[in-house]
Design a protein around this motif. Sequence first.
Motif, PDB file in Angstrom:
ATOM      1  N   GLY A  83      -0.621 -52.642  -9.940  1.00 46.74           N
ATOM      2  CA  GLY A  83      -1.947 -51.321  -9.955  1.00 46.74           C
ATOM      3  C   GLY A  83      -2.300 -51.328  -8.096  1.00 46.74           C
ATOM      4  N   GLN A  84      -2.928 -51.104  -8.487  1.00 44.66           N
ATOM      5  CA  GLN A  84      -4.258 -50.867  -6.729  1.00 44.66           C
ATOM      6  C   GLN A  84      -5.204 -51.774  -6.431  1.00 44.66           C
ATOM      7  OE1 GLN A  84      -3.851 -47.975  -4.569  1.00 44.66           O
ATOM      8  NE2 GLN A  84      -2.662 -47.349  -6.509  1.00 44.66           N
ATOM      9  N   GLU A  85      -5.132 -52.756  -7.668  1.00 48.07           N
ATOM     10  CA  GLU A  85      -5.974 -54.428  -6.642  1.00 48.07           C
ATOM     11  C   GLU A  85      -4.707 -55.343  -6.008  1.00 48.07           C
ATOM     12  OE1 GLU A  85      -9.227 -54.501  -7.297  1.00 48.07           O
ATOM     13  OE2 GLU A  85      -8.936 -52.552  -8.036  1.00 48.07           O
ATOM     14  N   ARG A  86      -3.627 -55.319  -6.952  1.00 48.38           N
ATOM     15  CA  ARG A  86      -2.879 -57.005  -6.036  1.00 48.38           C
ATOM     16  C   ARG A  86      -2.851 -55.924  -5.247  1.00 48.38           C
ATOM     17  NH1 ARG A  86       1.240 -58.319 -10.592  1.00 48.38           N
ATOM     18  NH2 ARG A  86       1.801 -60.064  -9.224  1.00 48.38           N
ATOM     19  N   PRO A  87      -2.527 -56.190  -4.087  1.00 53.86           N
ATOM     20  CA  PRO A  87      -1.640 -55.571  -2.810  1.00 53.86           C
ATOM     21  C   PRO A  87       0.152 -56.066  -2.615  1.00 53.86           C
ATOM     22  CG  PRO A  87      -3.280 -57.692  -2.245  1.00 53.86           C
ATOM     23  CD  PRO A  87      -3.188 -57.680  -3.560  1.00 53.86           C
ATOM     24  N   ALA A  88       0.621 -54.548  -2.570  1.00 50.55           N
ATOM     25  CA  ALA A  88       1.891 -55.013  -3.176  1.00 50.55           C
ATOM     26  C   ALA A  88       2.719 -53.591  -2.342  1.00 50.55           C
ATOM     27  CB  ALA A  88       1.992 -54.171  -4.220  1.00 50.55           C
ATOM     28  N   VAL A  89       3.905 -54.078  -1.701  1.00 56.04           N
ATOM     29  CA  VAL A  89       4.791 -53.220  -0.780  1.00 56.04           C
ATOM     30  C   VAL A  89       5.897 -52.575  -1.417  1.00 56.04           C
ATOM     31  CG1 VAL A  89       5.541 -52.791   1.445  1.00 56.04           C
ATOM     32  CG2 VAL A  89       3.794 -53.774   1.569  1.00 56.04           C
ATOM     33  N   VAL A  90       7.178 -52.208  -1.329  1.00 56.36           N
ATOM     34  CA  VAL A  90       8.123 -51.681  -2.076  1.00 56.36           C
ATOM     35  C   VAL A  90       8.796 -51.158  -1.415  1.00 56.36           C
ATOM     36  CG1 VAL A  90       9.359 -50.593  -3.923  1.00 56.36           C
ATOM     37  CG2 VAL A  90       6.999 -51.631  -4.435  1.00 56.36           C
ATOM     38  N   VAL A  91      10.047 -51.864  -1.174  1.00 57.59           N
ATOM     39  CA  VAL A  91      11.216 -51.402  -0.323  1.00 57.59           C
ATOM     40  C   VAL A  91      12.711 -51.133  -0.499  1.00 57.59           C
ATOM     41  CG1 VAL A  91      12.854 -50.879   1.337  1.00 57.59           C
ATOM     42  CG2 VAL A  91       9.924 -52.147   1.749  1.00 57.59           C
ATOM     43  N   LEU A  92      13.317 -50.147  -0.899  1.00 57.58           N
ATOM     44  CA  LEU A  92      14.779 -49.896  -1.630  1.00 57.58           C
ATOM     45  C   LEU A  92      15.458 -49.344  -1.413  1.00 57.58           C
ATOM     46  CD1 LEU A  92      12.749 -49.140  -5.420  1.00 57.58           C
ATOM     47  CD2 LEU A  92      13.524 -51.265  -4.592  1.00 57.58           C
ATOM     48  N   ILE A  93      16.871 -50.044  -1.118  1.00 59.01           N
ATOM     49  CA  ILE A  93      17.562 -49.026  -0.389  1.00 59.01           C
ATOM     50  C   ILE A  93      18.646 -48.936  -0.939  1.00 59.01           C
ATOM     51  CG2 ILE A  93      19.165 -49.167   1.643  1.00 59.01           C
ATOM     52  CD1 ILE A  93      17.394 -51.185   3.032  1.00 59.01           C
ATOM     53  N   GLY A  94      19.174 -47.318  -1.592  1.00 54.39           N
ATOM     54  CA  GLY A  94      19.826 -47.331  -2.103  1.00 54.39           C
ATOM     55  C   GLY A  94      21.718 -47.256  -1.488  1.00 54.39           C
ATOM     56  N   VAL A  95      22.560 -47.761  -1.939  1.00 53.56           N
ATOM     57  CA  VAL A  95      23.845 -47.717  -1.141  1.00 53.56           C
ATOM     58  C   VAL A  95      25.046 -46.409  -2.182  1.00 53.56           C
ATOM     59  CG1 VAL A  95      26.311 -48.600  -1.247  1.00 53.56           C
ATOM     60  CG2 VAL A  95      23.918 -49.925  -1.453  1.00 53.56           C
ATOM     61  N   ASP A  96      24.849 -45.257  -1.963  1.00 51.09           N
ATOM     62  CA  ASP A  96      25.483 -43.939  -2.369  1.00 51.09           C
ATOM     63  C   ASP A  96      26.742 -43.927  -1.271  1.00 51.09           C
ATOM     64  OD1 ASP A  96      26.126 -41.915  -4.062  1.00 51.09           O
ATOM     65  OD2 ASP A  96      24.604 -40.651  -3.048  1.00 51.09           O
ATOM     66  N   GLY A  97      27.499 -43.894  -1.631  1.00 48.62           N
ATOM     67  CA  GLY A  97      29.354 -43.806  -0.839  1.00 48.62           C
ATOM     68  C   GLY A  97      28.651 -44.299   0.543  1.00 48.62           C
ATOM     69  N   ASP A  98      28.425 -44.204   1.640  1.00 47.06           N
ATOM     70  CA  ASP A  98      28.277 -44.227   2.784  1.00 47.06           C
ATOM     71  C   ASP A  98      27.185 -44.043   3.332  1.00 47.06           C
ATOM     72  OD1 ASP A  98      28.926 -41.320   2.867  1.00 47.06           O
ATOM     73  OD2 ASP A  98      30.055 -41.224   4.446  1.00 47.06           O
ATOM     74  N   LYS A  99      26.298 -43.688   1.964  1.00 43.50           N
ATOM     75  CA  LYS A  99      24.216 -43.007   2.234  1.00 43.50           C
ATOM     76  C   LYS A  99      24.331 -44.137   1.839  1.00 43.50           C
ATOM     77  CE  LYS A  99      25.534 -38.491   2.693  1.00 43.50           C
ATOM     78  NZ  LYS A  99      25.441 -36.565   1.589  1.00 43.50           N
ATOM     79  N   ALA A 100      22.855 -44.479   2.749  1.00 41.79           N
ATOM     80  CA  ALA A 100      21.205 -45.719   2.314  1.00 41.79           C
ATOM     81  C   ALA A 100      20.640 -45.148   2.712  1.00 41.79           C
ATOM     82  CB  ALA A 100      22.212 -46.779   2.934  1.00 41.79           C
TER      83      ALA A 100
END
Length: 894
Positions: free
Chosen positions: A812-829
């Motif tokens: 939601g908008q009330e709870r401060p939140a940060v999302v950092v997602l890193i994929g591993v797709d072969g040799d790409k991230a």
Amino acid sequence: METAEIRRRFIAHFEKHGHTVVPSASLLLDDPTLLFVNAGMVPFKPYFLGQETPQWDRATSVQKCVRTLDIEEVGKTTRHGTFFQMCGNFSFGDYFKEGAIRFAWELVTGSVDDGGYGFDPEKIWVTVLPSDTEAKQIWHEVIGLPTERIQERGLEDNYWNMGVPGPGGPCSEIYVDRGPAYGPDGGPNADEDRFLEIWNLVFMQELLSTVRSKADFDVEKPLPAKNIDTGMGLERVAYLLQGKENLYEIDEVFPVIERAAELTGKTYGAGGEQGEADDVRFRVVADHVRSALMLISDGVTPGNEGRGYVLRRLLRRAVRSMRLLGYDGHALRELMPVSRDRMKLSYPEVETGWERIARVAFAEEDAFRKTLEAGTTLFDQAATSVKESGSTMLAGAQAFQLHDTYGFPIDLTLEMASEAGLDVDEAGFRSLMAEQRERAKADAKAKKGQHADTGLYRGVLDEHGPTEWLAYETLETESRAIALLAGGAPVSRLGNGEVGEIVLDRTPFYAESGGQAADAGIIEFDGGRLEVLDVQRPVRGLVVHQVRVVDGEFEAGSALHAQVDPEWRTGARQAHSGTHVVHAALREVLGPTALQSGSYNRPGYLRLDFGWTTGLTPAQVRDVEEVSNRALRADLPVGWQYMTLPEAKDWGAIALFGETYDESQVRVVEIGGPWSRELCGGTHVEHSSQIGTVVITGESSVGSGNRRIEAFTGVEGFAYLARERDVVAQLTSLLKTQPDDLVGRVGDMVERLRASEKELAKARLAQLLSGAGALCDKAVDVQGVQVVAERLDGAAANDVRTLATDVLGRFGQERPAVVVLIGVDGDKAPVVVLANGSAQSRGVQADAVLREVAPLIGGRGGGKAAQAQGAGTDVSGVDAALARVAGLVSDAQR
């Protein structure tokens, strides 16, 4: 009033008065006389010239235009912009002067509430041709304009023609008084900065028989049907109605300057000497980014010639101007979307075609950044050295090194030198370029001559004289070997299986030249035979045959019989004449600017390179093939004759650019008379039907601004078609369908496959999103901010972005939140960083987090406070990057 609204009102005004609304033509209108559409009336030229009959009596349009003659003046004045829009209304034998003047006056001075522009009538001035008493009378008696605000101007200013015989007529221009702050009083004749032209009314009423200049022409007679062509500068009206100083500050352009200022930390309009220099750069950036956006949207791609070169120069000037303003990042990625969002209001295609536009522009910037990194350092060093020596001239050798080693265009070197207060020895540069071309030609010849010293061949020529060359007359000769060479030296004999070079006193063999491969054949001697592998002219006048002994032992001085393979020669003649036919067909389909830049042909095959900035459509390729084969069916006569080079040019013969020709005598080959006339020394058929067929097998790029067509001719062409027929037969048998239904059947299969792939993608996405809740459960509280930093093995960029959005939404908008997602797709991230509004209010910004995280995975990226994304190529750093996130969020809240 926004520019898009000004545009809309113009169209609405004339549509209300019975004009058909004609959409803007492409900037790349098929007109061989123009690089780009440069005036609003260009799409209507065929009607004014009487070449076509208009389908309407009156029309209106807002035409996209590009002019690049004054590109160096962009940003320095209020008037010069490369891309602009011209609003026009046109009458084809319908209304004339009074109607055109009334329509313009009503729109210019009409109230804003009634759909007009609301200019004060007291500030409007006009100019007329002194002899055009009718226009002057209409302005005064019908419109009510005081005579003191109607000024007369001569032919240079107030007469229009196309520069060629055709229609012409007087003009009447409309000006707006901007006030005493912009200059002295006295109307347009006194000051054109204060009195700004916004509209030009052209009254086409005369037929011109001869045009020597804008003001020097002969009038043949009055036009039977008088026409109207008017043009209102949209950008000029916009900056007047928006209260801006120039076209760079209007709503369609200025947002790019604002974003550039944010990126560079510089202030537009800061004043002072440095501020003025920066302002010019800001304007260059804004103008060029918009112009490049519109050019790419219409299909132009960066290249080294023609339209492609103009686009390349605009993009590179924009990037370099940003660097001069202090920004070293990827400027186009930041600026072009801003221009897109403004221009899409009038041209939705810049948004729908954004993916392609971005790909073209960003790739060009990446290439140029590499060029700049290497070349700028070298230039700075050279410029410093020149200044320290007390000189102001950058040597041609230094400019050549920049071009040859680092890919710096000479115009960029000239521009940088000018900014540094230096001149460039252009003559020296061009001399070195010419030497390089000659070396390249010499190298190619040396490779063909087994790297032998040409001095050896010259010795043979001096001793025995030139070869009697009979390739045009016969396929066989009785000859004598006057020289035998091997390994770059004279030899007395060649044993069985050995390869060497033989010079004959006379020969029927065609030596490779003009793109035509050398003849194949045999040379017989008493007791043996030689196979001819290649034939070259290492020095002028001497024909050298590369041979292999296939039977016996050959000794120098032997008498022999030279025989060209007749099948080989037949195929070679078909291919070479076919090359001329395809070249003529290209010019017929694409226009006279589609000129050959190189060719190669051997029996049954031809390859033709030509200058063109965009790929041919399948329809254009089919048209070229059809025109070619129609020329074959017409059985056009093929002939040749000798003449001087000036005579050949006067005759309309085409000379291959970059080739050197003998002024005193050249050979001109023509097919079907003037349809195809080219300077050529090759062997040809006697009638076009003897080519057999032309089957185009490919059209591709061979470098910036150059395309290539490949084709089969003769028996090889029919063999290719037979193979294609066999493939069709096999497919129809496998799919149990008829040839006419084959494309539809395969299309159905492809659609089913795509549908299956989409279903698989949906299933995969659903499975991915099902894990969003689990990711939320892993959130770590960092000083009140919920942080999700996770690795996604096997996830591609789209998957990472979709999942990150879903996870953030669950907070939601009330709870401060940060999302950092890193994929591993072969040799790409691929990496995505999101921060909701509550987190941003605590100082956490997604783009700031990405800047710290991306380098740890060998990548980069960009974005804004709410969302940023990028990618890396070092997947070994993913875990370390994720471990860094919590600390970054903590630091951001201090």
